[in-house]
Design a protein around this motif. Sequence first.
Motif, short mmCIF file in Angstrom:
data_model
loop_
_atom_site.label_atom_id
_atom_site.label_comp_id
_atom_site.label_asym_id
_atom_site.label_seq_id
_atom_site.Cartn_x
_atom_site.Cartn_y
_atom_site.Cartn_z
N MET A 53 10.07 12.65 11.07
CA MET A 53 8.77 12.05 10.78
C MET A 53 8.60 11.89 9.29
O MET A 53 8.96 12.80 8.52
N LEU A 54 8.07 10.75 8.88
CA LEU A 54 7.74 10.50 7.47
C LEU A 54 6.24 10.23 7.37
O LEU A 54 5.68 9.44 8.13
N TRP A 55 5.61 10.87 6.39
CA TRP A 55 4.16 10.74 6.21
C TRP A 55 3.85 10.89 4.72
O TRP A 55 4.16 11.92 4.12
N ALA A 56 3.24 9.86 4.14
CA ALA A 56 2.89 9.90 2.71
C ALA A 56 1.47 10.41 2.54
O ALA A 56 0.53 9.91 3.18
N THR A 57 1.28 11.42 1.68
CA THR A 57 -0.04 11.97 1.40
C THR A 57 -0.25 12.02 -0.11
O THR A 57 0.53 12.65 -0.83
N GLN A 58 -1.27 11.30 -0.57
CA GLN A 58 -1.59 11.25 -2.01
C GLN A 58 -0.35 10.95 -2.85
O GLN A 58 -0.11 11.56 -3.89
N GLY A 59 0.42 10.00 -2.37
CA GLY A 59 1.59 9.54 -3.12
C GLY A 59 2.84 10.38 -2.93
O GLY A 59 3.89 10.06 -3.50
N VAL A 83 2.12 7.68 10.27
CA VAL A 83 3.25 8.58 10.43
C VAL A 83 4.32 7.84 11.21
O VAL A 83 4.11 7.47 12.37
N GLU A 84 5.45 7.62 10.60
CA GLU A 84 6.57 6.96 11.28
C GLU A 84 7.52 8.02 11.83
O GLU A 84 7.80 9.02 11.17
#
Length: 302
Positions: A160-166, A297-298
Amino acid sequence: MKRRTIYNIMYAMVAMILATACDDKNDINYEPGSPTANGSMAVYFDDSNPTEFIFQPGEATEVEIGVSRLNGIETAAEVPLIVTADEGLSVPATVSFAAGESTATVKVSFGNLAESKKYNLKVTVPEEYADHYTTKPGATAYAGYIMVATWESISDNVKMLWATQGVENEFTTSLQQLGNTNRFRFPNFLNSGVDYIFTVGSNSTKFAGYYSITTYANYEPYEGTEAKAAYFFDDATQSYPTWTVADGTVEVADICILEDYGTTTGYSCISIYKRSGYVYLYWTDYTDGSTEYYNAVEFWWE
């Protein structure tokens, strides 16, 4: 003369057919229902009763079905029930109301049930205790099933990939299915400590070749009218999970999962065939007061 007689007979037959077609009594096959019995308690099964109970082995030995009555609340009563149930289920033949109580429960008990098999039951209120004509939040019959099933892994290496605040966060988790049901989960979703449990539905109109995800448990519904969404929620503790990501530098306060927006369906979606999908976040709130929108979230697996 003979031809004339035949015509006369034909005209008479047509007249009979037309007369019958216009006969309201012959047209209507309606049979009125039985009137409500005098003194009926108007017993019914609550709309809030689930129609399915699915447990893991050893998790439960009984379920409760809520029953209510509209009349005769001041006195205690024992109401007979008409029961049809598969072998393995024990359903009482009566339900008891205490004096002054409008609600009661029918306890259905069971022992060791075969896994992934539906055990069906139907319980009906007899006519002398029913009222089919008064509006009430329920019905005079209940039908459902009980099933025992285990979570089985589809993959233990879901990325899983998830970007949070950059900051891009990568997680490794499992995708599991509950027996042969249409219920799936990501355990410990995004390291939150709470499982994301969902069902899979129709084709996504957002992502071709994928199928819409609907949150099933551990959620609270989003009440906006423009979208169908769900707040991620811990049913066990009745609280929103709060946790850190980005190597502990970012703290998540809550997330809202987007399923449909307007006429577009399946923002959150999955394809078992493609081995991938998205849990589309409508927004993410952080404990510092900031918010990010549409940070999906991919996920995928080999």
